[in-house]
Design a protein around this motif. Sequence first.
Motif, PDB file in Angstrom:
ATOM      1  N   ALA A 152       0.839  -1.199   0.000  1.00 37.81           N
ATOM      2  CA  ALA A 152       0.000   0.000   0.000  1.00 37.81           C
ATOM      3  C   ALA A 152       0.872   1.246   0.000  1.00 37.81           C
ATOM      4  O   ALA A 152       2.044   1.213   0.400  1.00 37.81           O
ATOM      5  CB  ALA A 152      -0.919   0.008   1.217  1.00 37.81           C
TER       6      ALA A 152
ATOM      7  N   ARG B  86       0.805   5.405   1.182  1.00 38.49           N
ATOM      8  CA  ARG B  86       0.142   6.406   2.017  1.00 38.49           C
ATOM      9  C   ARG B  86       0.648   7.781   1.603  1.00 38.49           C
ATOM     10  O   ARG B  86       1.840   8.072   1.684  1.00 38.49           O
ATOM     11  CB  ARG B  86       0.459   6.148   3.487  1.00 38.49           C
ATOM     12  CG  ARG B  86      -0.076   7.216   4.406  1.00 38.49           C
ATOM     13  CD  ARG B  86       0.237   6.859   5.840  1.00 38.49           C
ATOM     14  NE  ARG B  86       0.698   8.022   6.576  1.00 38.49           N
ATOM     15  CZ  ARG B  86       0.985   8.013   7.867  1.00 38.49           C
ATOM     16  NH1 ARG B  86       0.883   6.904   8.565  1.00 38.49           N
ATOM     17  NH2 ARG B  86       1.400   9.094   8.458  1.00 38.49           N
TER      18      ARG B  86
ATOM     19  N   SER C 219      -4.194  11.846   5.604  1.00 37.64           N
ATOM     20  CA  SER C 219      -3.527  10.840   4.774  1.00 37.64           C
ATOM     21  C   SER C 219      -4.553  10.052   3.987  1.00 37.64           C
ATOM     22  O   SER C 219      -5.684   9.839   4.447  1.00 37.64           O
ATOM     23  CB  SER C 219      -2.698   9.878   5.645  1.00 37.64           C
ATOM     24  OG  SER C 219      -1.666  10.567   6.329  1.00 37.64           O
TER      25      SER C 219
ATOM     26  N   TRP D 114      -4.805   6.308   1.905  1.00 36.63           N
ATOM     27  CA  TRP D 114      -4.171   5.009   1.683  1.00 36.63           C
ATOM     28  C   TRP D 114      -4.731   4.386   0.410  1.00 36.63           C
ATOM     29  O   TRP D 114      -5.918   4.488   0.123  1.00 36.63           O
ATOM     30  CB  TRP D 114      -4.416   4.077   2.855  1.00 36.63           C
ATOM     31  CG  TRP D 114      -3.691   4.434   4.113  1.00 36.63           C
ATOM     32  CD1 TRP D 114      -4.031   5.396   5.004  1.00 36.63           C
ATOM     33  CD2 TRP D 114      -2.520   3.809   4.621  1.00 36.63           C
ATOM     34  NE1 TRP D 114      -3.142   5.430   6.049  1.00 36.63           N
ATOM     35  CE2 TRP D 114      -2.192   4.455   5.836  1.00 36.63           C
ATOM     36  CE3 TRP D 114      -1.707   2.771   4.176  1.00 36.63           C
ATOM     37  CZ2 TRP D 114      -1.099   4.092   6.596  1.00 36.63           C
ATOM     38  CZ3 TRP D 114      -0.615   2.404   4.944  1.00 36.63           C
ATOM     39  CH2 TRP D 114      -0.314   3.056   6.133  1.00 36.63           C
TER      40      TRP D 114
ATOM     41  N   GLY E  12      -5.688   2.950   6.702  1.00 35.06           N
ATOM     42  CA  GLY E  12      -4.955   1.783   6.239  1.00 35.06           C
ATOM     43  C   GLY E  12      -5.595   0.498   6.727  1.00 35.06           C
ATOM     44  O   GLY E  12      -6.819   0.385   6.832  1.00 35.06           O
TER      45      GLY E  12
END
Length: 375
Positions: free
Chosen positions: A69, A71, A98, A100, A272
Amino acid sequence: MPYCLNPITLPFPLEISTIVMRQLFSLLLCAASLAAVAQTEVTPYIAGQTAEGITYFLPQTRLRIVLHATRTTYHPGEYAPYAERYLRITDAPQQEYSLWTITGIAVQPYGAADTRRAYSIKLRPKTTAPNVTLARDGRLLGVNSLTPPPAEEQLIKPSKELVSADETNPAAYKTAEILSAGSVPKMAELAAAEIYDIRESRNLLSKGQADYMPQDGEQLKLMLAKLDEQERGLTKLFTGTTSVEKYVLTTDFKPSPDQKNCVFARFSKFLGLVDADDLSGDPLYIYLKPETTIAPNTEAEGLTEVADLRYCVPVRVNVQICLGLQKLTELMVPMAQFGRIENLGGELFNRKTTTHIDFSPQTGGILKIATDESR
């Protein structure tokens, strides 16, 4: 007729005798408690060689699910509240946040000891003692194996890597006039005015109408690049900066024939990877579909201490992982717990033959078997 006993004469006063008896009673209690502790000592069970034979565990197949992933973190600019007023920028972040995104997924099968399936090889007097190879957790890896034991499985671990970050320091592009302003609103106004001046200068240079025109094309290119750099730096005072990080996120899943479809985790675009019961993220589903169905061998599973050798017959299982309705990956994985347990006869370890067997550390299935006739 009532009667009475003769009085007893104590060699010391009654008060002293009572104290002595209490001390003796306390000592007896301490001794009893120490004896009880000594009798109830518990030690963990460890597979391996015992006086009666060799004890081992069959494995169960587990899955380490690896998410790749990114970010992206947005840091607000110093003059973010004035971005729309002075520069007509409507989407400038006002606070840090943020986002994700999943960029890839992998599934890594591995073996772990199934403590519910512990068996012993009882060594008979007329048999040869087999050379048994066990993993650190007691899983059976081989019997009289001709090859070295496999190395411990190296599971993928979580990691983090900074991919990019804005190296531009917006404050370095503030002019003396901006720095000397008495308030933040005034500083924002002057910074916006400087941005418009830079744009006007660039337009004049591009049209060849500037008061001081460069002598050649290379000098013009350098001047335009410098103006672009100044504009970007001042604009970041309003729009902010960003940084991008790459993550490797892992979670372990223990498949079970009783639970073939479930939510094993969740993924939030703001947080996330989160727990399965955290409703802030979208569900990550895992679907398990065995290729075949094998009835259990109740006779082989029931006996725990016999001369036979127990092993697994794994079944291939179709594994699908989805984020909501989006399929992320699909693969076939042999799994021990969806198969059955079988046994090899004890005659394999008689004095006339030597049997060599290698087992899969992930499924417990037979990888290789050979028999040598002794001379």
